[in-house]
Design a protein around this motif. Structure first.
Motif, short mmCIF file in Angstrom:
data_model
loop_
_atom_site.label_atom_id
_atom_site.label_comp_id
_atom_site.label_asym_id
_atom_site.label_seq_id
_atom_site.Cartn_x
_atom_site.Cartn_y
_atom_site.Cartn_z
N MET A 236 0.83 -1.21 0.00
CA MET A 236 0.00 0.00 0.00
C MET A 236 0.87 1.27 0.00
SD MET A 236 0.74 -1.14 3.15
CE MET A 236 -0.52 -2.38 3.45
N ILE A 237 2.14 1.13 0.43
CA ILE A 237 3.08 2.26 0.36
C ILE A 237 3.71 2.31 -1.03
CG2 ILE A 237 5.16 3.28 1.33
CD1 ILE A 237 4.51 1.86 3.95
N ALA A 238 4.29 1.20 -1.44
CA ALA A 238 4.87 1.06 -2.77
C ALA A 238 5.04 -0.43 -3.04
CB ALA A 238 6.22 1.78 -2.89
N GLU A 239 4.85 -0.82 -4.29
CA GLU A 239 4.97 -2.23 -4.64
C GLU A 239 6.36 -2.77 -4.31
OE1 GLU A 239 4.31 -5.21 -8.49
OE2 GLU A 239 3.93 -3.06 -8.66
N PHE A 293 10.67 0.96 -2.07
CA PHE A 293 10.94 1.26 -3.48
C PHE A 293 10.45 2.68 -3.78
CE2 PHE A 293 11.44 -3.26 -3.63
CZ PHE A 293 12.32 -3.49 -4.69
N TRP A 294 11.40 3.57 -4.09
CA TRP A 294 11.05 4.94 -4.46
C TRP A 294 10.47 4.96 -5.87
CZ3 TRP A 294 11.22 8.26 -0.52
CH2 TRP A 294 12.02 7.92 0.58
N THR A 295 11.05 4.13 -6.73
CA THR A 295 10.51 3.87 -8.07
C THR A 295 10.71 2.37 -8.31
OG1 THR A 295 12.57 4.12 -9.35
CG2 THR A 295 11.36 6.14 -8.81
N SER A 296 10.29 1.89 -9.45
CA SER A 296 10.48 0.47 -9.75
C SER A 296 11.95 0.11 -9.93
CB SER A 296 9.70 0.08 -11.01
OG SER A 296 10.15 0.84 -12.13
N GLU A 297 12.81 1.13 -10.07
CA GLU A 297 14.23 0.89 -10.32
C GLU A 297 15.14 1.33 -9.18
OE1 GLU A 297 15.20 2.83 -13.96
OE2 GLU A 297 14.09 1.41 -15.21
#
Length: 374
Positions: A236-239, A293-297
């Motif tokens: 719910m925060i980030a995947e 994860f701030w982004t997927s990368e």
């Protein structure tokens, strides 16, 4: 002339006949076992070939514990080869796994060795595993990308015979007999391990216990250890986000707390867990980790451990306390690649009653890792 005409016609007809091609064995993909498997020509076995290249640099201890000038560092390049086979037979699905690795370090020394190697049979009543792989006791072993600083939890591959069963709805259980010598115990003997766990959409929870055969002459013939691990998914925060907490207790089985090298190089005679267990040392360990994860990368991770041990000897007691924390930031530009910066700090205290052998040691390091898995 008629005869010649017939001969010419016969030659032309032979030339017009199609050429029979040689049979070709094409590689057949085995989708049933996941991506990457292919069928070995002429066999019923499907094979998957994988690998990894890991390069890493780490500073020496940045803390000035003894007034020495900082000069050293460590670095290595390590290659892994993974071979996984799957064969569907009348006795069940047979899986084999073999790992090889080679390593070169900053001292110019290299080595080639085998990692995990096991055979697993998927029988109707349970999965039967024979060989060397991760201990059935192990749970959380870190969240960061490199782990420059040693943290204290059980993280050991052992020679074992194990039975594992899935009961559905995410509930699993396993029992195993594992070679005691891998845990600094007696030779030609076994530790007995059991675990049960549940995994759902929210995360997972698992408990494990081990009966440890100590070395001959130890204060107790057997020791024991227990562990509980909870993982909370935070999608719910980030995947991909998750928080893990773990607690363990051991009596004369300190290797199961990751204490096997807690005093190595600090106190003479305590280079592994054998002496600690022989003296009946008991204690507990806590561990936790969080990844975001701030982004997927791009992701940051942090984890840490706290270890507390105490003895109860007639000749004199001693206490050991160690805490460690490590953090990393990782960049994953393509599937399978990790480029990470990592740093950590640890403190070890050894307090021996009635002696002047007390130790208060700090350890701080930073490092980097570039790794590609295929």
């Amino acid at each position: 002339l008629a005869t010649a005409g017939v001969a010419v016609a016969g030659s032309a007809s032979a030339a017009d006949l199609p050429v029979v091609a040689e049979p070709v064995d094409y590689v057949q993909v085995c989708d049933a076992y996941g991506a990457g498997f292919f069928k070995i020509p002429g066999k019923d076995t499907c094979l998957k070939i994988g690998g990894r290249i890991r390069t890493q640099f780490a500073t020496d201890n940045l803390q000035d514990n003894e007034g020495d000038k900082y000069e050293d560092y460590s670095a290595y390049a390590k290659g892994y080869l993974y071979l996984t086979s799957m064969t569907d037979t009348e006795i069940g699905l047979i899986k084999t796994y073999t790992e090889f690795n080679s390593k070169w370090d900053q001292a110019g020394s290299g080595k080639v060795e085998a990692g995990s190697a096991y055979l697993q049979i998927g029988a109707s009543y349970a999965d039967i595993l024979i060989g060397r792989t991760t201990s059935q006791f192990d749970g959380f072993t870190g969240a960061v990308d490199a782990g420059i600083i040693t943290r204290n939890w059980s993280d050991k591959s052992t020679l074992q015979f194990a039975l594992a069963k899935s009961f559905g709805n995410g509930v699993t259980a396993a029992i195993s007999a594992e070679d005691s010598s891998y845990r600094d115990g007696d030779t030609n003997s076994a530790d007995y391990v059991g675990k049960v766990g549940i995994a759902q959409g929210w995360g997972s929870f698992e408990v494990a216990a081990a009966l440890h055969d100590t070395v001959e002459g130890a204060e107790d013939n057997y020791g024991y250890a227990v562990r509980g691990t909870a993982t909370i998914n935070l999608d719910m925060i980030a995947e991909g986000d998750a928080f893990v907490f773990q607690a363990a207790y051991a009596d004369s089985a300190t290797h199961y707390l990751g204490a096997n090298e807690v005093l190595k190089g600090l106190v003479t005679g305590y280079d592994d867990a054998e002496q600690l267990d022989a003296e009946g040392v008991k204690g507990f360990g806590l561990g936790a980790g969080f990844t975001h994860f701030w982004t997927s990368e791009v992701a940051t991770s942090i984890d840490g451990s706290y270890l507390s041990l105490e003895s109860d000897l007639a000749s004199g007691n001693y206490d050991i306390d160690r805490w460690a924390i490590d953090a990393s930031i990782g960049w994953y530009p393509v599937s399978g690649m990790v480029i990470a910066l990592d740093g950590g700090f640890a403190n070890t205290e050894y307090d021996a009653a009635g002696t002047n052998n007390d130790v208060d040691f700090d350890d701080a390091k930073i490092g980097a890792r570039v790794q590609y898995t295929f």
